[in-house]
Design a protein around this motif. Structure first.
Motif, PDB file in Angstrom:
ATOM      1  N   ILE A 107       0.898  -1.157   0.000  1.00  0.00           N
ATOM      2  CA  ILE A 107       0.000   0.000   0.000  1.00  0.00           C
ATOM      3  C   ILE A 107       0.933   1.201   0.000  1.00  0.00           C
ATOM      4  CG2 ILE A 107      -1.792   1.255   1.231  1.00  0.00           C
ATOM      5  CD1 ILE A 107      -2.625  -1.402   2.519  1.00  0.00           C
ATOM      6  N   ARG A 108       0.885   1.975  -1.078  1.00  0.00           N
ATOM      7  CA  ARG A 108       1.878   3.022  -1.321  1.00  0.00           C
ATOM      8  C   ARG A 108       1.250   4.408  -1.319  1.00  0.00           C
ATOM      9  NH1 ARG A 108       6.601   1.856  -3.302  1.00  0.00           N
ATOM     10  NH2 ARG A 108       5.859  -0.159  -4.004  1.00  0.00           N
ATOM     11  N   PHE A 109       1.918   5.354  -0.656  1.00  0.00           N
ATOM     12  CA  PHE A 109       1.468   6.742  -0.649  1.00  0.00           C
ATOM     13  C   PHE A 109       1.717   7.360  -2.024  1.00  0.00           C
ATOM     14  CE2 PHE A 109       2.413   5.937   3.816  1.00  0.00           C
ATOM     15  CZ  PHE A 109       1.329   6.502   4.458  1.00  0.00           C
ATOM     16  N   ARG A 110       0.657   7.703  -2.735  1.00  0.00           N
ATOM     17  CA  ARG A 110       0.780   8.411  -4.014  1.00  0.00           C
ATOM     18  C   ARG A 110       0.888   9.910  -3.750  1.00  0.00           C
ATOM     19  NH1 ARG A 110      -0.704   8.073  -9.599  1.00  0.00           N
ATOM     20  NH2 ARG A 110      -1.059   5.868  -9.294  1.00  0.00           N
ATOM     21  N   LEU A 111       0.130  10.387  -2.756  1.00  0.00           N
ATOM     22  CA  LEU A 111       0.130  11.802  -2.387  1.00  0.00           C
ATOM     23  C   LEU A 111       0.195  11.877  -0.867  1.00  0.00           C
ATOM     24  CD1 LEU A 111      -0.499  14.892  -3.029  1.00  0.00           C
ATOM     25  CD2 LEU A 111      -2.885  14.275  -2.575  1.00  0.00           C
ATOM     26  N   TYR A 112       1.038  12.763  -0.376  1.00  0.00           N
ATOM     27  CA  TYR A 112       1.128  13.027   1.063  1.00  0.00           C
ATOM     28  C   TYR A 112       1.129  14.539   1.188  1.00  0.00           C
ATOM     29  CZ  TYR A 112       2.517  12.148   5.906  1.00  0.00           C
ATOM     30  OH  TYR A 112       2.555  12.062   7.272  1.00  0.00           O
ATOM     31  N   GLY A 113       0.018  15.094   1.641  1.00  0.00           N
ATOM     32  CA  GLY A 113      -0.205  16.535   1.644  1.00  0.00           C
ATOM     33  C   GLY A 113       0.897  17.352   2.295  1.00  0.00           C
ATOM     34  N   SER A 114       1.115  18.546   1.768  1.00  0.00           N
ATOM     35  CA  SER A 114       2.188  19.420   2.266  1.00  0.00           C
ATOM     36  C   SER A 114       1.965  19.822   3.721  1.00  0.00           C
ATOM     37  CB  SER A 114       2.313  20.662   1.379  1.00  0.00           C
ATOM     38  OG  SER A 114       1.084  21.369   1.339  1.00  0.00           O
ATOM     39  N   ASN A 115       0.715  20.013   4.139  1.00  0.00           N
ATOM     40  CA  ASN A 115       0.459  20.340   5.541  1.00  0.00           C
ATOM     41  C   ASN A 115       0.816  19.163   6.445  1.00  0.00           C
ATOM     42  OD1 ASN A 115      -0.529  22.682   4.460  1.00  0.00           O
ATOM     43  ND2 ASN A 115      -2.595  22.461   5.225  1.00  0.00           N
ATOM     44  N   LEU A 116       0.597  17.945   5.959  1.00  0.00           N
ATOM     45  CA  LEU A 116       0.955  16.759   6.745  1.00  0.00           C
ATOM     46  C   LEU A 116       2.468  16.655   6.899  1.00  0.00           C
ATOM     47  CD1 LEU A 116      -1.570  14.186   5.245  1.00  0.00           C
ATOM     48  CD2 LEU A 116      -1.789  15.570   7.329  1.00  0.00           C
ATOM     49  N   THR A 117       3.194  16.983   5.837  1.00  0.00           N
ATOM     50  CA  THR A 117       4.658  16.982   5.904  1.00  0.00           C
ATOM     51  C   THR A 117       5.128  17.972   6.963  1.00  0.00           C
ATOM     52  OG1 THR A 117       4.845  16.330   3.591  1.00  0.00           O
ATOM     53  CG2 THR A 117       6.771  17.384   4.576  1.00  0.00           C
ATOM     54  N   GLU A 118       4.495  19.128   7.004  1.00  0.00           N
ATOM     55  CA  GLU A 118       4.863  20.145   7.989  1.00  0.00           C
ATOM     56  C   GLU A 118       4.495  19.700   9.412  1.00  0.00           C
ATOM     57  OE1 GLU A 118       3.489  24.647   9.027  1.00  0.00           O
ATOM     58  OE2 GLU A 118       3.793  24.157   6.913  1.00  0.00           O
TER      59      GLU A 118
END
Length: 142
Positions: free
Chosen positions: A48-59
């Protein structure tokens, strides 16, 4: 925000178990983009692979999981997300959790809604929104 995401997902179902990713435009998802993840579900717990990981989540969390598998990310996120995404896939239904989640700095409380996306008879992607639970009086942005 998660309730509104669920309502959009429910409208897009059109009587099906779940909508497909192609049922959503980027414009429709814009209010949630920084807090969204999209996972490709290749029907194996190990892939199960992350295609998108939101920029706010990265922060918020202090790391970017884009293109990483959930199982390879356990060292950063713990094993609970793997169980949650596996449940969405197996049961073909939304999963909502409110729990503490590890970040690079500490554990923070988050609300998460994970929604199945299906283009056939199996869940091929998962759309999830994650928001930190902000204590009253906190100066953290929502």
């Amino acid at each position: 925000m998660l309730r509104e995401l669920y309502e959009l997902w429910a409208v897009k179902r059109h009587g099906r178990l779940a909508p497909s990713r192609s049922d959503f435009s980027v414009f429709e998802l814009k209010p949630w983009l920084g807090h969204l993840l999209i996972l490709d579900n290749l029907h194996s717990r190990e892939d199960i692979r992350f295609r998108l990981y939101g920029s706010n989540l990265t922060e918020i969390f202090g790391f970017d999981l884009t293109y990483k598998t959930v199982i390879d990310s356990v060292i950063l996120i713990g094993d609970r997300p793997l169980v949650e995404y596996d449940e969405v896939s197996r049961l073909q239904r939304p999963v909502y959790v409110s729990r503490f989640s590890p970040s690079i700095r500490n554990h923070i409380q988050v609300d998460k809604l994970a929604l199945p996306l299906m283009s056939g008879s199996k869940v091929d992607q998962i759309l999830a929104g994650i928001y930190p639970v902000i204590a009253h009086g906190s100066d953290l942005p929502r």
